[in-house]
Every structure is written in structure tokens, then in C-alpha cells.
Design an enzyme around this catalytic site. Structure first.
Site, PDB file in Angstrom:
ATOM      1  N   ASP A 274      -6.377  12.969 -66.870  1.00  0.00           N
ATOM      2  CA  ASP A 274      -6.827  13.978 -65.917  1.00  0.00           C
ATOM      3  C   ASP A 274      -7.889  13.324 -65.018  1.00  0.00           C
ATOM      4  O   ASP A 274      -8.274  12.168 -65.231  1.00  0.00           O
ATOM      5  CB  ASP A 274      -7.359  15.225 -66.642  1.00  0.00           C
ATOM      6  CG  ASP A 274      -7.318  16.461 -65.747  1.00  0.00           C
ATOM      7  OD1 ASP A 274      -7.281  16.315 -64.509  1.00  0.00           O
ATOM      8  OD2 ASP A 274      -7.335  17.588 -66.272  1.00  0.00           O
ATOM      9  N   GLU A 470     -10.450  26.544 -62.690  1.00  0.00           N
ATOM     10  CA  GLU A 470     -10.988  25.727 -63.788  1.00  0.00           C
ATOM     11  C   GLU A 470     -12.296  26.329 -64.343  1.00  0.00           C
ATOM     12  O   GLU A 470     -12.423  27.546 -64.436  1.00  0.00           O
ATOM     13  CB  GLU A 470     -11.145  24.278 -63.321  1.00  0.00           C
ATOM     14  CG  GLU A 470      -9.795  23.702 -62.869  1.00  0.00           C
ATOM     15  CD  GLU A 470      -9.810  22.206 -62.650  1.00  0.00           C
ATOM     16  OE1 GLU A 470     -10.462  21.480 -63.408  1.00  0.00           O
ATOM     17  OE2 GLU A 470      -9.130  21.752 -61.711  1.00  0.00           O
TER      18      GLU A 470
HETATM   19  C1  BGC Z   1      -7.326  19.410 -63.321  1.00  0.00           C
HETATM   20  C2  BGC Z   1      -5.848  19.063 -63.372  1.00  0.00           C
HETATM   21  C3  BGC Z   1      -5.364  18.633 -62.018  1.00  0.00           C
HETATM   22  C4  BGC Z   1      -6.214  17.483 -61.523  1.00  0.00           C
HETATM   23  C5  BGC Z   1      -5.771  16.944 -60.174  1.00  0.00           C
HETATM   24  C6  BGC Z   1      -8.138  18.359 -62.618  1.00  0.00           C
HETATM   25  O1  BGC Z   1      -9.421  18.819 -62.356  1.00  0.00           O
HETATM   26  O2  BGC Z   1      -7.804  19.592 -64.631  1.00  0.00           O
HETATM   27  O3  BGC Z   1      -5.116  20.159 -63.858  1.00  0.00           O
HETATM   28  O4  BGC Z   1      -4.007  18.273 -62.077  1.00  0.00           O
HETATM   29  O5  BGC Z   1      -7.561  17.938 -61.419  1.00  0.00           O
HETATM   30  O6  BGC Z   1      -6.114  17.754 -59.122  1.00  0.00           O
END
Ligand code: BGC
Length: 603
Positions: A274, A470
Site C-alpha cells: 500500500d 480512509e
Molecule cells: C489506500 C489504498 C489505495 C492507495 C493508492 C492508500 O492510501 O489505502 O486503498 O489503493 O492509497 O491510492
């Protein structure tokens, strides 16, 4: 050529290419960075394997053509063949998690929680196909979707990315969504990425990126299970999760990534980290890089620090702290995916048949999204059969989410944290616009002050949460809870300010209850439509409403709500999450008001 990752023809091509690669070229393939941090020259000079757009990171005017031209430049750089450089096509990744949601004018589908309520795997496959085409229209070839989180605590800010709190729906959807994205034909295959491996939805108190404290059997039963379906369907990539399992970060977990996922479960694609996910493995970046690679991560999403990453990884190999066999395994997997989805055969992005295709944001896709909205709505209360409404009735429409396409799309729409207005969401209809199309005499009054029993037979009040994404969607006791007593989180953790401190809507958004009461107190019956990324405690709003509909985060096609409110279609949605009556402070265990599977209809 068959697209399976185990295809012997692909294997042979991978081995032949690997033989030609030097160490710099190999570790370059293992590196992905953000578009803002690298030029096409960098892609060529450092042999970078992938570029991504973080949430809301968009080129030019953010039209499909801007995306196609951007990726075309990266592609051309990656395909230069010289003594120093091998032609290996770049793979560009985006978070197309409810449609190609970063791009202006895209069809925005309901977020996963609504799709879970629809419980319609066949619809999911069509949504994935439409999403794939809107991704291809922008010249892009990879999406970090679908999310297979099984969210167990509604305080988690990513609950809406989860189809259900039970893994049965998540498993059946995993297969359909992966199939829909990774079509059999080489021209329209978009690489899928199931995420986040593993236990993202199981953290204590629902803290984003927190600790999932479970026995292996429990982890397997709830959180690992849906990944089998995705692997069976041939998913090509899997993203590691920010969370820890019993105190150990998933990003550094050799057992979870190498032994279990790759060896035991037989996953043959590649594992991507991630966003800067290895940074939390150690205060020392060199050490963190070694831990991540040795745990089994194959490609590293490094937002900015990709040059130090390359240097550290090279030194690890030279020092012998990362074995060459591990590098070769990672590069084999990455090349296998690039061959299997036909990247080597595709022309440059500006010449691809799907680039700038008119299907992008077109009516065919919007019709699917509208169908998904209809099917996702859950009717929780309908006293005196107030619904369905008569289109000829005098209807007042109110509430802060009635006429705001940004709000109804939620997070991960154009911007990472979502949009707050109508203008940013081009195309589609707000919920109000959908109602107004079907009942032209309806009137709009955001706070309900114009409610008048002489003029209005009934009111539709659209309330709920504002967009978030998030950790910024978490509900937490304090603003800066990092390591709570009893939690076993080790090491560093980035904690964002939460959305609020309670799941009770009347406290989070008192303006909503006020609007309902302003209207209901005049004797006008109220149909409440809740726009939210999760079930909330809404006892007071329910009491003051005659009918109550959970609409989740419906996306751009607000007409789907009117389709059902006026009875052109019946309600079909059933709760894929239990609905809380109140929330006890610990463990997120709620007293249930409505059980999993609940939902009324007209019949
Ligand atoms: C998230 C992911 C995402 C990635 C790319 C991260 O902060 O947890 O789900 O795919 O960012 O944008």
C-alpha cells in the site's frame, strides 16, 4: 494466448526476458511511484515498472484525453529499447473503486456497501465491465479494486468500501468483479487488485490501519476466505494491508504474504504494497525496505522516496541481505502479469481502440449505475404505507444531501476525500433532480423552513454524512488515539483526524434531525432518505419519520432513488450489515435495531 498466469508460453517469455535484465532493471520493475514524483525520463532512466495516481491526482484538465496522453508519454519512455534500456511496458494504476472515479465526467457507481445490500453478483460483473471500459478510455490498465474487506466495526472509516460484514457476499462478489475487470480478451483486460491483505476490516475499535487481534482460525474464517474466490478467478495482483495482525504489520509478514498467500493458497500474480506501506516497518528506511522485500512484497508503492528505495534495495542485494532469488521471484511475477494481460501486445495508449472511447460516462453505463442504486436501497420503515409516493402529490424535498451530487458520491470521487458540490460531479443527477424529473411539481427547500401543510402533502428529507475517505472517516473517542491500552500495535502509525466521536447521527449532524422535526412538527409526513457510508444510530430520526430509506452512497445516478420512491420499481435491498440501536464503547458490538438481511418492500 490464454491469459492464465500459469500459461507455459508466458512462462517462457518471462524467463527469456529475465535473462536479459540487469539488477537495476529488475529493481526498477519492482518500483511504483506517484505521477507527481516522476517524469517519463525517470521511468526510462530508472526502469520503473509502474506509475500510479493517488486519490485525486489527475493530469491536465482531468479529461480522458489528458489521462491517455499522460500514460502515452510514460509508455513511450518505458518502451525505448537501447543498450541501457529494455522495452518493458509500464503498468499504470488508479483507484477506480466505484467507477473510474478520479476522472471528471465518469459514471460513479454506488460504493461497495450499497452493492452489498443489492446482493446481485451478476450486476457486479456488469459494473466491473463498465468500470473496466471507463478505465481503458483513459489509457490506464490497472485498478486497485475490488476491496475485499469484511468490515466488523462500523466506526471504521472504510466501512463503505466493504460489501458486507459477512464474507459470503464478499466472496461471491470477488469472483464476479475480478472476471468483469480482467476480461478474456487482451484488448479490454484491466488488471484487478484485491485488497487489503489481510484483516483490514477487523481492527480493534475499527481504527484505520490499526491492529486486528484474532486467532488464525478467526482471521481465516472471516477475512482470508474471500481471497480464495479471487485467486480462483485469476486475480493478478493483491495489495498488502496497512493493519497489523496481533501486533505485527502485514507489510512485513512473511508468513501471511509468502507462506500463506503465495505458497499455500497458490497466488501466482504479484503483491503490491500500500501507499508507503513499508515505511511503518522500521524507523530506518533501509531496514524497512529489506523487511518488506523479504516478507514477499513484489512491487512497492513509493509515493516520493523512490530514489532512496532503489538505492537501498540494490545495497540489500549486494550485501546479501535480500537474496537474488527473491528479486527474481518478484520480477517474474510482475512480468507474468504484464504478459498475461496483454500489455506487450497493446499499441501505445493514444492508439488503443478503447482510448477516449465514447462509452466513458455514457448512457449505457449510467443505466447500470442507476439500476445498482435502485437495487441497493433498503427500506427500514414504512408506516401507513406512505411509500410509494404518488407523482402527482405536492412534494417538498429538503435536507442537505438532497441536491448535492458530491455528497451522494462520498469519498474517492474526483478528490481523495470526495467532492462537496454538484459541479465537480459532471453528468448524472442529484437525488432531488431525479425526484423533480418524475414529479415536476416538487419543490426544494434545503432546511425545510418553507414546509407548509397547506401546500405540501409529503416531504422527502435527504440527510446523512458528508464525504470522507480512509482514516478521516473513523469514529474515535479522541482526535489523536494512537496506541490504546490493550492494543498491541508496534511501531509507527499514521493517525488522521477522525470524522467524529460517535455513531449517533443526531450528535454528528444535528441539522438533519432539526430539518426532519421542522417539517414533521407541521403535520407533514416525512420520508427520510439517509445518505451514509455505514449504518448509523438514527433512532430519533426514525421516530420522527413515517418512512425511512437507507440509500448508502449512491454515486452519480440519483434518479435510481426516485425510481423506487415512486413505485416504478420495488425495494430489493437487504442489509448486508446489521443496524445498530446503540453502540457500546468497546469492541463495537452494537445492540441491533435491524438484523443483517433486513429490508421491507411493497409486496
Ligand atoms: C489506500 C489504498 C489505495 C492507495 C493508492 C492508500 O492510501 O489505502 O486503498 O489503493 O492509497 O491510492
Amino acid at each position: 494466448m490464454e491469459k492464465s498466469l500459469a500459461n507455459p508460453e508466458i512462462k517462457a517469455r518471462v524467463e527469456a526476458l529475465l535473462l536479459q535484465m540487469n539488477l537495476d532493471q529488475k529493481i526498477g520493475q519492482m518500483t511504483q511511484t506517484e505521477r507527481m514524483s516522476c517524469t517519463p525520463e525517470d521511468v526510462k532512466n530508472y526502469h520503473l515498472g509502474s506509475v500510479l495516481s493517488g486519490g485525486g491526482s489527475c493530469p491536465g484538465d482531468n479529461r480522458p484525453d489528458d489521462w491517455v496522453r499522460m500514460n502515452d508519454a510514460y509508455w513511450a519512455a518505458s518502451m525505448e529499447q537501447s543498450d541501457e534500456h529494455l522495452a518493458i511496458p509500464i503498468i499504470y494504476g488508479v483507484d477506480a473503486i466505484h467507477g473510474n472515479n478520479n476522472v471528471l465526467g465518469a459514471t460513479v457507481f454506488p460504493h461497495n456497501i450499497g452493492l452489498g445490500a443489492a446482493n446481485d453478483p451478476e450486476l457486479l460483473q456488469r459494473i466491473a465491465q463498465a468500470t473496466a471500459r471507463e478505465i481503458l478510455a483513459t489509457g490506464v490498465e490497472w485498478t486497485f479494486a475490488p476491496t475485499l474487506a469484511v468490515a466488523r466495526d462500523k466506526r471504521w472509516g472504510r466501512t463503505y468500501e466493504s460489501y458486507s460484514e459477512e464474507n459470503t457476499i464478499v466472496g461471491s462478489y470477488a469472483e464476479k468483479f475480478v472476471n468483469g475487470l480482467q476480461s478474456d480478451s487482451h484488448d479490454d483486460c484491466v488488471v484487478a487488485c484485491v485488497k487489503h491483505w489481510v484483516g483490514d476490516g477487523g481492527t480493534t475499535h475499527g481504527i484505520d490501519q490499526g491492529d486486528t487481534a484474532l486467532s488464525f482460525d478467526e482471521l481465516k474464517r472471516t477475512h482470508i476466505e474471500p481471497y480464495y474466490a479471487a485467486i480462483d478467478a485469476g486475480v493478478m495482483t493483491i495489495m498488502a494491508s496497512f493493519n497489523s495482525w496481533n501486533g505485527d504489520k502485514c507489510h512485513g509478514h512473511r508468513y501471511l504474504i509468502s507462506d500463506l498467500l503465495k505458497d499455500e493458497m497458490g497466488f501466482q500474480g504479484f503483491v503490491i504494497s500500500d501507499w508507503d506501506g513499508i515505511d511503518y516497518l522500521s524507523e530506518d528506511y533501509f531496514d524497512a525496505v529489506g523487511k518488506g522485500v523479504n516478507a514477499g512484497i513484489d512491487m512497492f508503492m513509493v509515493s516520493e522516496e523512490w530514489q532512496p528505495f532503489l538505492r537501498h534495495l540494490k545495497r540489500h542485494v549486494q550485501d546479501g541481505t535480500v537474496p537474488m532469488s527473491r528479486i527474481d521471484d518478484a520480477v517474474r511475477r510482475i512480468l507474468t502479469v504484464k504478459f498475461a494481460c496483454g500489455l506487450f501486445e497493446r499499441p501505445r495508449p493514444v492508439e488503443r481502440p478503447w482510448s477516449n472511447h465514447e462509452c466513458f460516462g455514457g448512457s449505457e453505463h449510467r443505466d447500470i449505475a442507476r439500476e445498482a442504486v435502485r437495487k441497493s436501497l433498503v427500506l427500514l420503515k414504512n408506516d401507513s404505507d406512505l411509500l410509494p409516493l404518488n407523482k402527482q402529490a405536492n412534494i417538498l424535498v429538503a435536507g442537505k444531501n438532497a441536491h448535492n451530487r458530491g455528497h451522494q458520491c462520498g469519498g474517492f470521487t474526483v478528490a481523495w476525500q470526495g467532492a462537496l458540490d454538484n459541479e465537480t460531479i459532471e453528468g448524472g443527477t442529484s437525488i432531488w433532480e431525479g425526484i423533480h424529473q418524475q414529479s415536476p411539481s416538487a419543490t426544494l427547500s434545503e432546511d425545510g423552513r418553507d414546509a407548509d401543510p397547506e401546500k405540501h402533502d409529503v416531504a422527502i428529507v435527504v440527510i446523512g454524512e458528508l464525504p470522507y475517505a480512509e482514516g478521516m472517516g473513523d469514529i474515535r473517542d479522541g482526535n489523536d488515539v494512537i496506541v490504546e491500552a490493550g492494543s498491541q500495535i508496534k511501531g509507527l502509525m499514521k493517525v488522521l483526524e477522525p470524522y467524529g466521536h460517535t455513531l449517533e447521527l443526531a450528535q454528528l449532524h444535528p441539522e438533519d434531525l432539526a430539518t426532519i422535526q421542522r417539517i414533521a412538527s407541521k403535520g407533514i409526513p416525512v420520508v427520510t432518505v439517509l445518505v451514509s457510508g455505514r449504518p448509523l444510530v438514527v433512532n430519533r430520526e426514525l421516530d420522527d419519520s413515517t418512512s425511512f430509506v437507507a440509500a448508502w452512497l449512491p454515486g452519480s445516478e440519483g434518479q435510481g432513488v426516485a425510481d423506487v420512491l415512486f413505485g416504478d420499481y420495488d425495494f430489493q435491498g437487504r442489509l448486508s450489515f446489521s443496524w445498530p440501536e446503540k453502540v457500546s464503547a468497546d469492541a463495537g458490538i452494537d445492540d441491533e435495531l435491524f438484523p443483517y438481511g433486513y429490508g421491507l418492500n411493497y409486496q
